[in-house]
Scaffold this active site. Structure first.
Site, PDB file in Angstrom:
ATOM      1  N   LYS A  15      53.276 -40.658  85.863  1.00 55.17           N
ATOM      2  CA  LYS A  15      52.928 -40.146  87.205  1.00 55.17           C
ATOM      3  C   LYS A  15      53.737 -38.902  87.540  1.00 55.17           C
ATOM      4  O   LYS A  15      53.202 -37.887  87.975  1.00 55.17           O
ATOM      5  CB  LYS A  15      53.202 -41.204  88.291  1.00 55.17           C
ATOM      6  N   ARG A  90      53.599 -48.454  97.335  1.00 55.72           N
ATOM      7  CA  ARG A  90      53.865 -49.424  96.265  1.00 55.72           C
ATOM      8  C   ARG A  90      53.632 -50.846  96.744  1.00 55.72           C
ATOM      9  O   ARG A  90      53.728 -51.779  95.944  1.00 55.72           O
ATOM     10  CB  ARG A  90      55.328 -49.295  95.817  1.00 55.72           C
ATOM     11  N   ARG A 127      63.336 -42.343  77.295  1.00 52.23           N
ATOM     12  CA  ARG A 127      63.886 -41.480  78.339  1.00 52.23           C
ATOM     13  C   ARG A 127      65.331 -41.873  78.668  1.00 52.23           C
ATOM     14  O   ARG A 127      66.170 -41.023  78.950  1.00 52.23           O
ATOM     15  CB  ARG A 127      63.025 -41.553  79.609  1.00 52.23           C
ATOM     16  N   ARG A 133      69.426 -42.124  83.947  1.00 53.02           N
ATOM     17  CA  ARG A 133      68.933 -42.987  85.035  1.00 53.02           C
ATOM     18  C   ARG A 133      69.386 -44.413  84.817  1.00 53.02           C
ATOM     19  O   ARG A 133      69.122 -45.001  83.762  1.00 53.02           O
ATOM     20  CB  ARG A 133      67.405 -42.907  85.113  1.00 53.02           C
ATOM     21  N   ARG A 144      60.938 -54.035  86.771  1.00 52.59           N
ATOM     22  CA  ARG A 144      60.023 -53.022  87.331  1.00 52.59           C
ATOM     23  C   ARG A 144      58.571 -53.336  86.982  1.00 52.59           C
ATOM     24  O   ARG A 144      57.675 -53.158  87.803  1.00 52.59           O
ATOM     25  CB  ARG A 144      60.404 -51.626  86.813  1.00 52.59           C
TER      26      ARG A 144
HETATM   27  P1  B4P Z   1      56.717 -41.808  84.975  1.00 49.15           P
HETATM   28  O1  B4P Z   1      55.499 -42.594  85.295  1.00 49.15           O
HETATM   29  O2  B4P Z   1      56.821 -40.436  85.522  1.00 49.15           O
HETATM   30  O3  B4P Z   1      57.878 -42.768  85.310  1.00 49.15           O
HETATM   31  P2  B4P Z   1      58.773 -42.906  86.577  1.00 49.15           P
HETATM   32  O4  B4P Z   1      58.682 -41.748  87.478  1.00 49.15           O
HETATM   33  O5  B4P Z   1      60.120 -43.274  86.072  1.00 49.15           O
HETATM   34  O6  B4P Z   1      58.098 -44.134  87.280  1.00 49.15           O
HETATM   35  P3  B4P Z   1      58.804 -45.238  88.083  1.00 49.15           P
HETATM   36  O7  B4P Z   1      57.652 -45.782  88.812  1.00 49.15           O
HETATM   37  O8  B4P Z   1      59.546 -46.224  87.285  1.00 49.15           O
HETATM   38  O9  B4P Z   1      59.970 -44.501  88.875  1.00 49.15           O
HETATM   39  P4  B4P Z   1      60.092 -43.931  90.344  1.00 49.15           P
HETATM   40  O10 B4P Z   1      60.973 -42.763  90.300  1.00 49.15           O
HETATM   41  O11 B4P Z   1      58.742 -43.762  90.967  1.00 49.15           O
HETATM   42  O12 B4P Z   1      56.924 -41.743  83.359  1.00 49.15           O
HETATM   43  C1  B4P Z   1      57.904 -40.949  82.847  1.00 49.15           C
HETATM   44  C2  B4P Z   1      58.256 -41.107  81.350  1.00 49.15           C
HETATM   45  O13 B4P Z   1      57.146 -41.171  80.457  1.00 49.15           O
HETATM   46  C3  B4P Z   1      58.994 -39.823  81.015  1.00 49.15           C
HETATM   47  O14 B4P Z   1      60.044 -40.095  80.140  1.00 49.15           O
HETATM   48  C4  B4P Z   1      57.917 -38.949  80.368  1.00 49.15           C
HETATM   49  O15 B4P Z   1      58.477 -37.975  79.517  1.00 49.15           O
HETATM   50  C5  B4P Z   1      57.126 -39.976  79.620  1.00 49.15           C
HETATM   51  N1  B4P Z   1      55.714 -39.586  79.462  1.00 49.15           N
HETATM   52  C6  B4P Z   1      54.908 -39.114  80.454  1.00 49.15           C
HETATM   53  N2  B4P Z   1      53.661 -38.895  79.967  1.00 49.15           N
HETATM   54  C7  B4P Z   1      53.699 -39.254  78.631  1.00 49.15           C
HETATM   55  C8  B4P Z   1      52.713 -39.262  77.589  1.00 49.15           C
HETATM   56  N3  B4P Z   1      51.451 -38.890  77.818  1.00 49.15           N
HETATM   57  N4  B4P Z   1      53.093 -39.685  76.380  1.00 49.15           N
HETATM   58  C9  B4P Z   1      54.373 -40.071  76.142  1.00 49.15           C
HETATM   59  N5  B4P Z   1      55.341 -40.097  77.089  1.00 49.15           N
HETATM   60  C10 B4P Z   1      55.014 -39.672  78.329  1.00 49.15           C
HETATM   61  O16 B4P Z   1      60.813 -45.146  91.092  1.00 49.15           O
HETATM   62  C11 B4P Z   1      62.113 -45.575  90.743  1.00 49.15           C
HETATM   63  C12 B4P Z   1      62.581 -46.664  91.684  1.00 49.15           C
HETATM   64  O17 B4P Z   1      62.652 -46.165  93.058  1.00 49.15           O
HETATM   65  C13 B4P Z   1      61.681 -47.910  91.809  1.00 49.15           C
HETATM   66  O18 B4P Z   1      61.909 -48.833  90.776  1.00 49.15           O
HETATM   67  C14 B4P Z   1      62.096 -48.432  93.194  1.00 49.15           C
HETATM   68  O19 B4P Z   1      63.314 -49.120  93.127  1.00 49.15           O
HETATM   69  C15 B4P Z   1      62.316 -47.164  94.009  1.00 49.15           C
HETATM   70  N6  B4P Z   1      61.115 -46.735  94.745  1.00 49.15           N
HETATM   71  C16 B4P Z   1      60.412 -45.587  94.522  1.00 49.15           C
HETATM   72  N7  B4P Z   1      59.353 -45.513  95.356  1.00 49.15           N
HETATM   73  C17 B4P Z   1      59.396 -46.635  96.125  1.00 49.15           C
HETATM   74  C18 B4P Z   1      58.555 -47.146  97.147  1.00 49.15           C
HETATM   75  N8  B4P Z   1      57.449 -46.496  97.539  1.00 49.15           N
HETATM   76  N9  B4P Z   1      58.882 -48.331  97.714  1.00 49.15           N
HETATM   77  C19 B4P Z   1      59.982 -49.005  97.335  1.00 49.15           C
HETATM   78  N10 B4P Z   1      60.818 -48.579  96.368  1.00 49.15           N
HETATM   79  C20 B4P Z   1      60.521 -47.414  95.758  1.00 49.15           C
END
Ligand code: B4P
Length: 185
Positions: A15, A90, A127, A133, A144
């Site tokens: 995403k 979420r 990652r 992280r 998660r």
């Molecule tokens: P992403 O999908 O970008 O992963 P993310 O941002 O880490 O998602 P996540 O949902 O866990 O984290 P967030 O910050 O939103 O994927 C990235 C990885 O995949 C990278 O390493 C990338 O290089 C790789 N990749 C991408 N495309 C690829 C492809 N095609 N092929 C191979 N590799 C690829 O949230 C973190 C925390 O914040 C949550 O756990 C929660 O505690 C909190 N949080 C955030 N929003 C919240 C909300 N709305 N409500 C409550 N808590 C919240």
């Protein structure tokens, strides 16, 4: 009025990767609640202190805190050309909060990223080697993914009923997935 596009999917589905590129291409504001929360943690704000252990454990930050943070960002920030919401909503409660402010910020579509668990775990562990992280660990990923299935996945039905869902196969090259998503804008 400023249209919103929601990027919904499990952790590691890409995403954030795609939101950055799509926002740049279509001149939209990219709003990542994960990035905002990590910023609060690094600045040691009250919200950051409350959120830190939840983030580390892979749990969700309470709805009221995230909804307040997001609503303020939408109202204060420059989202006039529209915004991509990356990681929000979420939970059902968060989705309903968007309905409450829809006069100014209507959700136009929901891009759902689909990828299998093994691929997600592989990406996040990879990652974790460089990201620093604290939630890119095996324990946190397990939580998660469970939290996603329990709290976030039901939102797909919620938005299906509003005929807003566009499903994207999120396994494959980043450029190919970017092309698939670009067609929807
Ligand atoms: P992403 O999908 O970008 O992963 P993310 O941002 O880490 O998602 P996540 O949902 O866990 O984290 P967030 O910050 O939103 O994927 C990235 C990885 O995949 C990278 O390493 C990338 O290089 C790789 N990749 C991408 N495309 C690829 C492809 N095609 N092929 C191979 N590799 C690829 O949230 C973190 C925390 O914040 C949550 O756990 C929660 O505690 C909190 N949080 C955030 N929003 C919240 C909300 N709305 N409500 C409550 N808590 C919240």
């Amino acid at each position: 009025m400023s249209d919103l596009v929601v990027f919904l999917g499990p952790p590691g589905a890409g995403k954030g990767t795609q939101a950055l590129r799509i926002a740049k291409k279509f001149n939209l504001t990219h709003i990542s609640t994960g990035d905002m929360l990590r910023d609060h943690v690094s600045r040691l704000t009250n919200l950051g202190k409350e959120a830190k252990s939840l983030l580390d454990e892979g749990k969700l930050v309470p709805d009221n805190l995230v909804i307040k943070m997001l609503t303020e960002k939408l109202r204060e920030g420059d989202s006039s050309r529209g915004a991509i919401l990356d990681g929000f909503p979420r939970t059902l409660k968060q989705a309903e909060s968007l309905d409450e402010i829809r006069d100014n910020f209507p959700v136009k579509k929901v891009i759902v990223f689909e990828a299998g668990k093994d691929e997600l775990i592989k990406r996040i562990l990879l990652r974790g080697k460089t990201s620093g992280r604290s939630d890119d660990t095996e324990d946190s990923i397990t939580v998660r993914l469970e939290v996603y299935e329990q709290d976030t996945e039901p939102l797909i039905d919620f938005y299906e009923q509003k005929a807003m869902v566009i499903r994207i196969n999120a396994v494959g090259g980043v450029d190919d997935i970017y092309k698939q998503i670009s067609k929807e804008f």
